[in-house]
Structures are given as C-alpha cells and as structure tokens.
Design a protein around this motif. Structure first.
Motif, PDB file in Angstrom:
ATOM      1  N   GLU A 106      19.370  13.687  57.424  1.00  0.00           N
ATOM      2  CA  GLU A 106      19.851  14.971  57.628  1.00  0.00           C
ATOM      3  C   GLU A 106      19.395  15.742  58.234  1.00  0.00           C
ATOM      4  OE1 GLU A 106      20.396  19.476  54.064  1.00  0.00           O
ATOM      5  OE2 GLU A 106      19.632  17.682  53.850  1.00  0.00           O
TER       6      GLU A 106
ATOM      7  N   LEU B 141      18.330  19.864  58.959  1.00  0.00           N
ATOM      8  CA  LEU B 141      19.470  21.415  58.623  1.00  0.00           C
ATOM      9  C   LEU B 141      18.734  22.128  60.218  1.00  0.00           C
ATOM     10  CD1 LEU B 141      17.337  20.224  56.345  1.00  0.00           C
ATOM     11  CD2 LEU B 141      18.600  21.986  54.969  1.00  0.00           C
TER      12      LEU B 141
ATOM     13  N   SER C  14      23.858  21.993  57.029  1.00  0.00           N
ATOM     14  CA  SER C  14      23.368  20.709  57.436  1.00  0.00           C
ATOM     15  C   SER C  14      24.652  20.018  58.082  1.00  0.00           C
ATOM     16  CB  SER C  14      22.474  20.445  55.811  1.00  0.00           C
ATOM     17  OG  SER C  14      21.582  20.759  55.637  1.00  0.00           O
TER      18      SER C  14
ATOM     19  N   SER D  65      23.924  24.986  54.444  1.00  0.00           N
ATOM     20  CA  SER D  65      22.614  24.118  52.890  1.00  0.00           C
ATOM     21  C   SER D  65      21.541  25.156  52.413  1.00  0.00           C
ATOM     22  CB  SER D  65      21.904  23.107  53.942  1.00  0.00           C
ATOM     23  OG  SER D  65      22.831  22.203  53.751  1.00  0.00           O
TER      24      SER D  65
END
Length: 242
Positions: free
Chosen positions: A125, A127, A168, A178
């Motif tokens: 992930e 961000l 994200s 997010s």
C-alpha cells in the motif's frame, strides 16, 4: 495536556495468536504507548469492560477518542453510541481507524452505509499525501509505503470529506480515500485507513506520526456549543403597524 482515550474491541488479540504476538498489550496498548511518548495523557478502554469502558465520567474527561473495531461492531450498545455521538457534537475529537469504518458510531455520524471493497492478499500500500499543507500530514514525505496491508477499495460510501489528506494505491490496482476529515457539531473527526490486525502497521513510525498529529488536530476548540431553539431578541424590536 490533551487527554486521549484509546478504545479497542480487543477480540482479535484473544482469538488469534498472530495478533497476540504482534500486539501483546493489545492494539489499544500499542497505540496508547506511542501517544504517551508524544506527551499526551492517555487511557484505554475495551468492549468487555462495564459500559465498554466509556462511562460518562471517562468521556467527560476525554478530549480525543480513538476507535478501533472489527468483528464485534454489533456488540456495542446503542446507548453508548448515543453517548459518544453527543460528546462529539459537544466538541470531543474522534479518530476512527481501519475497520472502524463499519462501527456504529462512525455510521451514525456519517449517515451512510460506510461500505467499501476489501481483500486480504498481503498487498503493498502506498498512501499518497494529497494535502501536504495539512497539519495531520506534518513531518510526512510525499507518501507512506507499507509492504503488506489489507486492501480497501472505492467506492467508499461516505459523505464527501471536508478534507482529503491521504489517498491510497494498492498493488492490485485499487485506490482509496484513506485519510478524511469531517466536522460534526463542535467536534472534529479523522478517519485513517491503515491498521489491519495481522500486520505490524502500528509499529510504523510514519503511521504513528499521523495518529499523533491527528490527536493534536482533533482536540476540542476552546468554546461552548451554540445554543439552539427559540431565542430572545438581542435588540429591542420596534412595534410594527398593520
């Protein structure tokens, strides 16, 4: 000093040895630890305590409440949800983490289903900071990268956020809002997505920094809630002829 209460349903820690090994003091204990290191006054509360640990006295002495829940949302008393909601409207800050998106309190405050797509596949992930001037992003670079996390994907059924701070991207291709803020009454709300229980996400110093920043941002304003209802005039109203 900002007074923080970290609430956690504390069920995965009891049922799943992976979670217990990652967070031997519970997810709430881990979060409380790094918040204490940031010089906040911190207490914890969990689902199985009397009144879920969120008594009138506890909430009255809480500036910012942090909420982590997942598999036991339905076990949270509606009476306690109303109590927390009222405190938010009166000015208490609320930070909702990860699967807390489906908590009763978040859904009540959002007024929507708060549903989304999800997948557990050990995905990377990233961000991205999309509001670099926001105080919650203070000290964070262009992005935070997590090697393994649960995927949350759009559409995220929430009202349009007042502010969008993080978006994200996941290895499987999805994106997700997010880091979102909202205002309700006198209170401020920050939803922050990362934090699946089987990954060491809350060990990440940048994730910790965001939560520390979020507490500072969400602390109550130094003012009383406006008065509503029938109001007496501030000035004399002149008589009107018919």
């Amino acid at each position: 000093m900002i007074k923080v209460t970290v609430w956690n349903e504390n069920r995965h820690e009891k049922k799943n040895p992976v979670v217990r090994d990652l967070y031997p003091e519970g997810i709430h204990g881990k979060i409380a630890g790094f918040l204490k290191n940031a010089d906040y006054e911190v207490k914890t509360a969990t689902l199985d305590e009397a009144e879920h640990g969120l008594t009138e006295e506890v909430l009255h002495n809480t500036d910012v409440l942090i909420w982590w829940g997942h598999i036991a949302h339905d076990e949270v008393s509606d009476e306690i949800v109303k109590r927390v909601q009222q405190r938010v409207l009166d000015g208490m800050g609320l930070i909702v983490l990860h699967s807390g998106h489906f908590s009763k309190i978040f859904k009540v405050l959002m007024g929507t289903s708060c549903d989304l797509k999800w997948r557990e596949a050990d995905e990377k992930e990233r961000l991205w900071v999309v509001d670099p001037s926001h105080p919650i992003a203070d000290g964070i670079g262009e992005y935070i990268e997590l090697e393994k996390e649960e995927m949350y994907g759009e559409h995220f059924d929430i009202p349009t956020p007042d502010e969008l701070i993080f978006t994200s991207w996941f290895e499987g291709g999805e994106i997700f809002r997010s880091g979102c803020t909202f205002k309700r009454g006198n209170g401020k709300i920050f939803y922050f997505r990362p934090g699946h229980e089987t990954y060491p996400t809350y060990e990440n110093e940048q994730i910790q920094r965001v939560i520390v920043n979020g507490v500072k941002w969400a602390q109550p304003a130094d003012r009383k809630r406006p008065v509503y209802g029938n109001a007496q005039p501030l000035e004399k109203i002149s008589e009107k002829s018919l």
